[in-house]
Design an enzyme around this catalytic site. Structure first.
Site, PDB file in Angstrom:
ATOM      1  N   LYS A  69      46.800  49.551 -24.582  1.00 48.86           N
ATOM      2  CA  LYS A  69      47.268  48.426 -25.392  1.00 48.86           C
ATOM      3  C   LYS A  69      48.496  47.809 -24.742  1.00 48.86           C
ATOM      4  CE  LYS A  69      48.437  47.367 -30.245  1.00 48.86           C
ATOM      5  NZ  LYS A  69      48.662  47.916 -31.606  1.00 48.86           N
ATOM      6  N   SER A  93      46.906  49.445 -37.922  1.00 51.56           N
ATOM      7  CA  SER A  93      46.484  48.810 -36.660  1.00 51.56           C
ATOM      8  C   SER A  93      45.633  49.669 -35.747  1.00 51.56           C
ATOM      9  CB  SER A  93      47.715  48.337 -35.886  1.00 51.56           C
ATOM     10  OG  SER A  93      48.222  47.170 -36.464  1.00 51.56           O
ATOM     11  N   SER A 129      46.091  45.454 -35.434  1.00 49.87           N
ATOM     12  CA  SER A 129      46.482  44.742 -34.245  1.00 49.87           C
ATOM     13  C   SER A 129      45.860  45.275 -32.951  1.00 49.87           C
ATOM     14  CB  SER A 129      48.003  44.789 -34.095  1.00 49.87           C
ATOM     15  OG  SER A 129      48.435  46.110 -33.836  1.00 49.87           O
TER      16      SER A 129
END
Lengths: 95, 491
Positions: free
Chosen positions: B78, B182, B158
């Protein structure tokens, strides 16, 4: 509680985010929607409740008070938008 | 040879060990898959050269009879994790071309154990969002589509890039972070498994900060076992994060397949929301039945402050974000917009560099922390957090081992569908996941069924502090019963 247009501008300034006049009405609606949503917390009785400051109870470890790194000025300024030698440059602050 | 991108992480690990294929073959297969799937926009940066170099090193270790538990395993990272020398932006314009001169603790542990970095994955800007639509690099597409439809769906957020990449076979696993859901919400939207460990289990050092008292790193992968393997490498004490906990990291994989006989599973009545879709209700009942069939005991429990978790979160998280994001000032790193004086430079930099959702949250946070409002908002929210945590503590004290809930109120929705003027509509996505962050507890999302359109739906299990193992044991029961979820390739 809700915010008026002047408050939206004031928050923008406190947050150091430039807000144009055209943006104020929409921001006001959005911020008030969020504030209305969180308003329901007011119906709870929180008398005598300790505010949470650490979600997992633990004693904070302390490191020895010694210098553990340094001499990395090149690395520190490597990503800065404007530098001179090992200094960050900003617009003039003191007249 | 079978398609190397359809293996689970555990299968790939075993295949490398038996020399069925090499690490470089495994990495090349994934790099090719990434190239074919660019339309998904899961990766914001591909790092093929670095990946091949790391894979060759892994092969050398295998040849020498060495190598850590993740040797040669290709992973996605990420973009919230700082990666040394590789652009790290949190998918915000304000970080511009930021190349960290350091590596986050979590990723450095993965490389220590031999893993290979394929690239950086898309996410909502500064991890603020539930659909990956706030990314400066544009939205990520969910590899899943409704049956008979080619409408573009969000992968959740997210960690949308992480979830999409794992579901589409663009990596064997990915790092992710979870502040309000998330990891778990995108896992549920993509038919993948995501675990948010207990607060303090993973070091936050080198992860771009959103809300420090809530942020926690964890893995997304295709099976419960794969998340267990990754978590063992990611977790552990770090002197550079004083909130990381100094306790042994168990062999999480050993918990997968363990009997759950006699475990007491709580079904919280407050999660039965008014107007909850029947298919979510059915999924939840089905999950409970599977656990019961495996020997667990189901009990109804009450978590009375559940409905206050989301509003309290929308005070605590923006408040901490407004403080954490004060560092983006156009001086030390990132993009700068000029101004006539320093304050104007700050204001222009931040107006230009932050996207709309991030600006909105910083402003809410600034407001609730401002003079005269602190007690009414922030202090009260911190007290509510204490009450939410106590609900769980009471439940666990009564002998409950874990709590079963739906992971999300709906399946994946369409791109642009919730982009209206009311931000609350988007925030409600996290209604089932946010409680675990507020209480610091571990939570896992496991795919458990499909909605009427064939889209995956997930169940969530919330555990006792530092008892990720129970979640993995229970999660595997759900997984075994529900089977695996693989989207049809259309890209």
């Amino acid at each position: 509680m809700s915010v008026d247009a002047a408050t939206v501008r004031r928050i923008g300034h406190l947050a150091r985010i430039a807000i144009s006049d055209a943006e104020v009405p929409a921001l006001q609606v959005e911020l008030n929607a969020i504030l209305a949503f969180v308003e329901q917390l007011q119906e709870l009785n929180v008398d005598g409740v300790e505010p949470m400051t650490s979600v997992m109870p633990m004693t904070m470890k302390k490191r020895a008070d010694v210098v553990s790194d340094g001499d990395i000025a090149d690395k520190i300024i490597a990503n800065a938008p404007v530098t001179d030698d090992h200094f960050f440059l900003v617009p003039k602050v003191v007249e | 040879m079978t398609d190397l991108t359809s293996l689970t992480l555990a299968e790939a690990r075993d295949g490398l060990a038996t020399k069925s294929f090499t690490a470089i073959e495994l990495t090349d297969a994934h790099l090719a898959a990434i190239e074919r799937a660019r339309v998904l926009n899961a990766y914001v940066q591909e790092t093929p050269e670095r990946a091949r170099a790391m894979a060759r090193e892994a092969d050398a270790r295998i040849a020498a009879g060495a190598g850590g538990p993740l040797n040669g395993i290709p992973l996605g990272v990420k973009d919230l994790f700082a990666t040394e020398g590789t652009r790290t932006t949190a998918c915000s314009q304000i970080l511009d071309d930021f190349k960290p001169p350091y590596e986050s603790t979590v990723t450095s542990r993965l490389w220590r154990d031999g893993a290979v970095m394929l690239g950086k994955l898309n996410n909502d800007e500064f991890a603020m969002g539930s659909s990956n639509e706030t990314s400066h690099f544009g939205p990520v597409l969910n590899p899943w589509r409704r049956q008979g439809s080619d409408a573009k769906l969000v992968p959740g957020g997210s960690s949308g890039g992480s979830a999409s990449a794992v579901a589409a076979g663009l990596c064997l696993g990915a790092t992710a972070t979870d502040t309000g859901g998330s990891i778990r919400q995108p896992a549920a939207f993509t038919g993948t498994v995501g675990i948010k460990p207990t607060y303090g289990r993973c070091s936050r050092w080198g992860i771009v900060a959103f809300a420090s008292s809530l942020d926690q790193a964890g893995p997304i992968a295709r099976t419960v076992r794969d998340t267990a393997i990754l978590l063992r490498s990611m977790a552990g004490h770090d002197p550079k994060d004083t909130t990381s906990v100094d306790r042994d990291v168990p062999d999480y994989e050993a918990a997968v397949g363990k009997s759950v006989k006699g475990m007491k599973i709580g079904l919280p009545r407050e999660y039965r929301l008014e107007g909850m879709p029947a298919e979510i209700e059915r999924l939840w009942t089905q999950g409970a039945e599977w656990l019961k069939a495996a020997g667990a005991e189901l009990v109804e429990v009450s978590l009375p402050h559940t409905k206050y978790a989301l509003p309290a979160y929308y005070i605590v998280a923006p408040a901490e974000a407004s403080s954490n994001l004060a560092r983006y000032d156009g001086v030390r790193y990132g993009a700068r917009a000029e101004g006539r004086n320093i304050v104007e430079m700050y204001e222009n930099t931040r107006a230009k560099g932050f996207g709309a959702e991030v600006r909105r949250r910083i402003m809410i946070g600034t407001y609730v922390l401002s003079a005269g409002y602190y007690d009414a908002y922030y202090l009260r929210a911190q007290k509510v957090r204490t009450l939410i945590k106590k609900d769980f503590e009471d439940c666990y004290a009564a002998g409950v081992d874990a709590i079963l809930t739906p992971a999300t109120p709906t399946a994946a929705f369409g791109i642009g569908e919730k982009a209206g003027s009311d931000p609350i509509e988007m925030y409600l996505n996290d209604v089932f996941t946010v409680t675990a962050n507020m209480a610091g507890l571990p939570g896992i999302a496991v795919p458990a069924g499909r909605d009427a359109h064939g889209l995956p739906l997930g169940l969530q299990l919330i555990g006792r502090p530092f008892d990720e193992e129970t979640l993995l044991s229970l999660g595997e029961i759900v997984e075994q019963a529900a089977g695996h979820f693989t989207p049809e390739v259309w890209w």
